[in-house]
Design an enzyme around this catalytic site. Structure first.
Site, PDB file in Angstrom:
ATOM      1  N   GLN A  91      15.568  -8.138  -2.985  1.00  0.00           N
ATOM      2  CA  GLN A  91      14.289  -8.855  -2.855  1.00  0.00           C
ATOM      3  C   GLN A  91      13.952  -9.574  -4.159  1.00  0.00           C
ATOM      4  OE1 GLN A  91      10.623  -7.083  -1.031  1.00  0.00           O
ATOM      5  NE2 GLN A  91      10.022  -6.790  -3.140  1.00  0.00           N
ATOM      6  N   HIS A 128       2.226   4.584  -5.081  1.00  0.00           N
ATOM      7  CA  HIS A 128       2.749   5.720  -5.827  1.00  0.00           C
ATOM      8  C   HIS A 128       2.984   5.275  -7.271  1.00  0.00           C
ATOM      9  CE1 HIS A 128       6.528   3.615  -5.333  1.00  0.00           C
ATOM     10  NE2 HIS A 128       6.452   3.721  -4.013  1.00  0.00           N
ATOM     11  N   HIS A 147       4.518   1.790  -7.996  1.00  0.00           N
ATOM     12  CA  HIS A 147       3.583   0.659  -7.972  1.00  0.00           C
ATOM     13  C   HIS A 147       2.731   0.651  -9.244  1.00  0.00           C
ATOM     14  CE1 HIS A 147       4.085   1.536  -3.511  1.00  0.00           C
ATOM     15  NE2 HIS A 147       4.412   0.262  -3.551  1.00  0.00           N
ATOM     16  N   GLY A 161       0.828  -1.211   0.000  1.00  0.00           N
ATOM     17  CA  GLY A 161       0.000   0.000   0.000  1.00  0.00           C
ATOM     18  C   GLY A 161       0.855   1.250   0.000  1.00  0.00           C
ATOM     19  N   ASP A 169      13.761  -2.782  -5.352  1.00  0.00           N
ATOM     20  CA  ASP A 169      14.153  -3.693  -4.270  1.00  0.00           C
ATOM     21  C   ASP A 169      14.922  -4.857  -4.898  1.00  0.00           C
ATOM     22  OD1 ASP A 169      12.629  -2.573  -1.782  1.00  0.00           O
ATOM     23  OD2 ASP A 169      11.239  -2.479  -3.450  1.00  0.00           O
TER      24      ASP A 169
HETATM   25  P1  AMP Z   1       6.308  -2.079  -1.452  1.00  0.00           P
HETATM   26  O1  AMP Z   1       4.889  -1.611  -1.400  1.00  0.00           O
HETATM   27  O2  AMP Z   1       7.295  -1.032  -1.046  1.00  0.00           O
HETATM   28  O3  AMP Z   1       6.515  -3.414  -0.790  1.00  0.00           O
HETATM   29  O4  AMP Z   1       6.623  -2.331  -2.989  1.00  0.00           O
HETATM   30  C1  AMP Z   1       5.812  -3.177  -3.763  1.00  0.00           C
HETATM   31  C2  AMP Z   1       6.469  -3.399  -5.093  1.00  0.00           C
HETATM   32  O5  AMP Z   1       6.628  -2.150  -5.766  1.00  0.00           O
HETATM   33  C3  AMP Z   1       7.857  -4.021  -4.980  1.00  0.00           C
HETATM   34  O6  AMP Z   1       8.013  -4.986  -6.018  1.00  0.00           O
HETATM   35  C4  AMP Z   1       8.757  -2.839  -5.182  1.00  0.00           C
HETATM   36  O7  AMP Z   1      10.031  -3.172  -5.693  1.00  0.00           O
HETATM   37  C5  AMP Z   1       7.971  -2.023  -6.200  1.00  0.00           C
HETATM   38  N1  AMP Z   1       8.402  -0.624  -6.179  1.00  0.00           N
HETATM   39  C6  AMP Z   1       8.459   0.192  -5.087  1.00  0.00           C
HETATM   40  N2  AMP Z   1       8.970   1.394  -5.440  1.00  0.00           N
HETATM   41  C7  AMP Z   1       9.254   1.326  -6.768  1.00  0.00           C
HETATM   42  C8  AMP Z   1       9.812   2.236  -7.722  1.00  0.00           C
HETATM   43  N3  AMP Z   1      10.195   3.469  -7.392  1.00  0.00           N
HETATM   44  N4  AMP Z   1       9.946   1.815  -8.993  1.00  0.00           N
HETATM   45  C9  AMP Z   1       9.587   0.548  -9.358  1.00  0.00           C
HETATM   46  N5  AMP Z   1       9.040  -0.346  -8.511  1.00  0.00           N
HETATM   47  C10 AMP Z   1       8.881   0.030  -7.245  1.00  0.00           C
END
Ligand code: AMP
Length: 285
Positions: free
Chosen positions: A157, A40, A43, A37, A154
Site C-alpha cells: 500500500q 492501536h 496507529h 479505526g 502495509d
Molecule cells: P488501517 O487502519 O489498518 O487502515 O491502518 C492505518 C494506517 O496505520 C496504515 O498506514 C497502516 O500501515 C498503519 N499501521 C497499521 N498497523 C501498523 C503497525 N503495526 N505499525 C505501524 N503502522 C501500522
C-alpha cells in the site's frame, strides 16, 4: 484557568467535508494520518510522528467500502469511534465521515493503481488497491497536507501511495513509519482482534519466518536462498495457510535481483479464518 497550565487539547471531530475544510488552519504545516479505526499503538506511532513534524494533525477514521470485496470483513470490521478518540489523545482534527458523505454516488472517475496492484495482496484482493488509492486521493485532496503518514506494515500500500503521489503530482510528502510489534513480535493489526489465544501463538510464525530470512541473508545467503528459508519456515508452521512468502524490491515489488544488497521479505497467511500480513527488510551480507 491557572496561568501556564496546559489544558487537555480539544479535538475537533467532524463528519462532513465542509466541516473538515472549515476546521483546517490557514497557515502552518498539516500532517495527515489515515486510518480505518480500531486504533492501536501502531496507529498511535503514526500520530506521534505527525505530531512531532507538524503544527496541525488531522486523523481520518473511515472504513472505506471500496477497498473490501464481497465476502470480506467490511460488515464485521470493528468500529468504535468513542474508544478511538480516547486512544488518539493529542490531535487537532478527526474526520469521521459516513459512506454517503464520502461517496454521494458511485464514483465515475477511478484511480487505476497499475500493475503492481495485481501482485501479492492484489492477487488475493483484486479490487483492494484501487479502492485504497481512491479514498487516499480523495482525503489528500480534501486535507492537502504537507505530510501524510503511512505504516510500513502495509508495505505494498505504501509503495502504491508513493507511486500515485509521484505520478499524479500530488503535493504531499509521504512519510513511512516503522512497524510496531507486540513484545512477542506479532505485528499490531486491527485484525488481531479476530484471533483466539491459540491463533495468536500460531500467528507468530509470520514474524518467525521473516526473522529466519533476515538472519540467513545477514549470514551470506543469496536472495534465492533467503526466499527459500522464508517460504520453508512459513510452510512448516502448524495451523498457518500460506498465501505468499517472498523477497521483493520494496519500491517496485518486483522480485529482487540475485545481486541485490537489500530486499523486503513479505508474507501473507491465513490463521484460522483471519488473513494476516507482515514484512521485514533483509540485508544481504
Ligand atoms: P488501517 O487502519 O489498518 O487502515 O491502518 C492505518 C494506517 O496505520 C496504515 O498506514 C497502516 O500501515 C498503519 N499501521 C497499521 N498497523 C501498523 C503497525 N503495526 N505499525 C505501524 N503502522 C501500522
Amino acid at each position: 484557568m491557572v496561568e501556564g497550565r496546559r489544558l487537555k487539547p480539544v479535538t475537533n471531530v467532524v463528519s462532513t467535508k465542509k466541516e473538515l475544510i472549515e476546521a483546517l488552519p490557514l497557515t502552518g504545516s498539516v500532517g495527515l494520518v489515515m486510518t480505518m479505526g480500531a486504533l492501536h499503538a501502531g496507529h498511535r506511532q503514526l500520530v506521534d510522528a505527525a505530531r512531532k513534524e507538524n503544527e496541525t494533525v488531522v486523523v481520518s477514521i473511515y472504513v472505506n467500502p471500496l477497498q473490501f470485496a464481497p465476502g470480506e470483513d467490511f460488515d464485521t470490521y470493528p468500529r468504535n469511534l468513542a474508544q478511538d478518540l480516547e486512544l488518539l489523545g493529542d490531535v487537532d482534527i478527526v474526520f469521521a465521515p459516513t459512506d454517503e458523505e464520502m461517496y454521494p454516488r458511485e464514483p465515475l472517475v477511478r484511480v487505476n493503481p497499475g500493475e503492481v496492484a495485481t501482485r501479492f495482496e492484489g492477487k488475493t484482493r483484486p479490487t483492494h488497491f484501487a479502492g485504497v488509492l481512491q479514498v487516499v486521493a480523495k482525503v489528500l485532496n480534501l486535507v492537502r497536507p504537507d505530510r501524510a503518514y503511512f505504516g510500513q506494515k502495509d508495505a505494498q500500500q505504501l509503495a502504491l501511495v508513493r507511486t500515485m503521489v509521484a505520478d499524479l503530482d500530488m503535493r504531499t510528502n509521504i512519510v513511512a513509519v516503522p512497524i510496531v510489534r507486540e513484545e512477542s513480535g506479532l505485528a499490531l493489526s486491527s485484525r488481531n482482534a479476530y484471533l483466539s489465544t491459540e491463533e495468536r501463538n500460531l500467528a507468530l510464525a509470520l514474524v518467525g519466518s521473516l526473522r529466519a530470512a533476515r538472519e540467513a541473508a545477514a549470514a551470506g545467503a543469496s536472495p534465492e536462498e533467503t526466499e527459500k528459508v522464508l517460504s520453508e519456515a512459513l510452510e512448516a508452521a502448524e495451523g498457518v495457510a500460506v498465501d505468499y512468502a517472498t523477497i521483493v524490491n520494496p519500491d517496485t515489488f518486483q522480485r529482487v535481483s540475485s545481486n541485490a544488497k537489500q530486499g523486503l521479505g513479505i508474507v501473507a497467511a491465513r490463521v484460522g479464518p483471519t488473513r494476516l500480513i507482515d514484512n521485514m527488510e533483509v540485508t544481504f551480507g
